[in-house]
Write an enzyme that holds these catalytic residues in place. Structure first.
Site, mmCIF file in Angstrom:
data_model
loop_
_atom_site.group_PDB
_atom_site.id
_atom_site.type_symbol
_atom_site.label_atom_id
_atom_site.label_comp_id
_atom_site.label_asym_id
_atom_site.label_seq_id
_atom_site.Cartn_x
_atom_site.Cartn_y
_atom_site.Cartn_z
ATOM 1 C CB SER A 49 -0.979 -0.002 1.172
ATOM 2 O OG SER A 49 -0.305 -0.250 2.382
ATOM 3 C CG HIS A 81 -4.003 -0.662 -2.155
ATOM 4 N ND1 HIS A 81 -4.571 0.587 -2.209
ATOM 5 C CD2 HIS A 81 -3.640 -0.853 -0.860
ATOM 6 C CE1 HIS A 81 -4.532 1.145 -1.014
ATOM 7 N NE2 HIS A 81 -3.982 0.292 -0.174
ATOM 8 C CE LYS A 115 -7.610 0.769 1.103
ATOM 9 N NZ LYS A 115 -6.853 -0.111 1.936
#
Ligand SMILES: *Cc1c(COP(=O)(O)O)cnc(C)c1O
Length: 391
Positions: A177, A205, A236
């Site tokens: 990340s 991610h 996300k």
């Protein structure tokens, strides 16, 4: 004993004090932050789905029909048809037998690690794994050992010397990340098979960014069926909230029965679940948004490199600009903000001392105009801080 104020003063003295910025707009390419319109280069809303009209419309209908909250935990009165539809959709998307939703990615990590391992077991972690994995390791009562970032030799040495443990579980972020690079997942799976260890990936991610149609890092490496536990977030690229675990039916059944964050917390509201579900459907119907994202990532990276910024070799929507000193990173981020760009400085303890950075993230719905304007702010800041590499 230090008072709370003394503790805060200590943080300030060590340049580790943090303060919150306030948004007064949607999470869009241009946002109102601390009263100022800025180009948003800091959002995890990579695909721009938080403001997609179709998704908002579907979510509105659910708000009208189901109201504002879920009213109970999943095992009491908070389990709606929507939760089950979302879990079915996630397991299709991730190509696993089943999936379960947690209230956050953080809670998903706590839930899965405290359930699948315990006393007498070993968790083997990449050094740069997300903080929620580290916290989960501590809560799990298993021993845990850490290998240097992506260091497969060290991972193998740990595997060779740990056969006394009952179960061994290798856990890694798919996309890291703060660095934006990928785990060497195929090699990790090979080592896991060789030493009879389990594998878990946290693809917070990677989901929506990597692989065919944004299916994630496991798909990117063509490893469907070869990872025991896949974790992700809905918060996300999918632009909603919540975390999930995908895997075999028995894994998911066990989690629903034993994972404390699943059992002892009120279920996500139908509205939030619909936002995630509509986003997942939208992504599958419109896979070209992933390509838009990648076009923007490549455009911004090239532009920053041309300006002389030194970038870490990331392979995702996360573009870290190495600065080094934390005060300097803070000053650069502040100046970018003055120039109309939100790009935060990341400092210890989030990243190792001496590796403070500006962490830029790109969205699929940034226009070329947005990105060009951001690059001209970066150009001014590079001049002011003498950031041009000698080339
Ligand atoms: C953001 C993140 C989480 C936590 O997810 P939330 O839904 O924000 O709680 C977990 N793991 C990784 C790798 C993350 O980046």
């Amino acid at each position: 004993m230090r008072t709370w104020d003394q503790e805060i003063d200590l943080l300030k003295k060590n340049q580790l004090y943090r303060s919150l910025r306030t948004l007064e707009s949607a999470q869009s390419p241009r946002a109102i932050v601390d009263g100022k319109e800025v180009i948003m280069l800091a959002s995890n809303n990579y695909l721009g789905l938080t403001t997609k009209a179709e998704i908002i419309q579907e979510t509105n209908k659910v708000l009208q029909r189901y109201g504002s909250g879920s009213g109970g935990s999943r095992l009491t009165t908070g389990n709606y048809d929507l939760h089950e539809n979302l879990e079915a959709e996630i397991s299709r998307f991730k190509e696993t037998e089943a999936a379960v939703v947690f209230n956050t990615g953080y809670m998903a990590n706590i839930g899965v690690l405290t359930t699948v391992v315990g006393k007498g077991d070993l968790i083997i972690c990449d050094k740069l794994n997300h903080a929620s994995i580290i916290d989960a390791c501590r809560l799990s009562k298993a021993k845990f050992r850490v290998y240097q970032h992506n260091d497969l030799d060290k991972l193998e040495r740990i595997l060779q010397s740990s056969s006394k443990y009952q179960k061994r579980l290798i856990v890694t972020d798919g996309v890291f990340s703060m660095d934006g690079d990928l785990a060497p997942l195929a090699d990790i799976v090979r080592l896991a098979k060789k030493y009879d260890a389990l594998t878990m990936i946290d693809d917070a991610h990677g989901t929506g960014v990597l692989g065919a149609g944004g299916k994630g890092t496991v798909n990117h490496f063509d490893l469907a069926d070869r990872i025991d536990i896949q974790l992700g977030t809905l918060s996300k690229a999918l632009g909603a909230e919540g975390g999930f675990v995908a895997g075999t039916k028995s894994l998911i059944d066990l989690l629903k029965n034993k994972a404390r964050p699943f059992i002892y917390s009120t279920a996500l509201s139908p509205v939030t679940i619909e936002a995630a579900l509509a986003a997942l459907r939208y992504l599958q119907d419109n896979p070209q948004i992933v390509k838009n994202l990648w076009d923007n990532i490549n455009f911004l990276k090239e532009g920053l490199k041309d300006l002389g910024y030194s970038l870490l070799p990331s392979q995702s929507a996360i573009v870290p600009i190495v600065i080094g000193d934390k005060m300097r990173a803070m000053a650069i981020s502040d100046e970018l903000f003055e120039q109309g760009v939100l790009a935060p400085a990341i400092r210890p303890p989030t990243v190792p001392e001496g590796s403070s950075r500006i962490r830029v993230t790109v969205m699929a719905n940034h226009s070329r105009e947005d990105l060009k304007e951001a690059l001209s702010a970066f150009a001014k800041v590079a001049n002011k801080f003498n950031l041009r590499r000698s080339r």
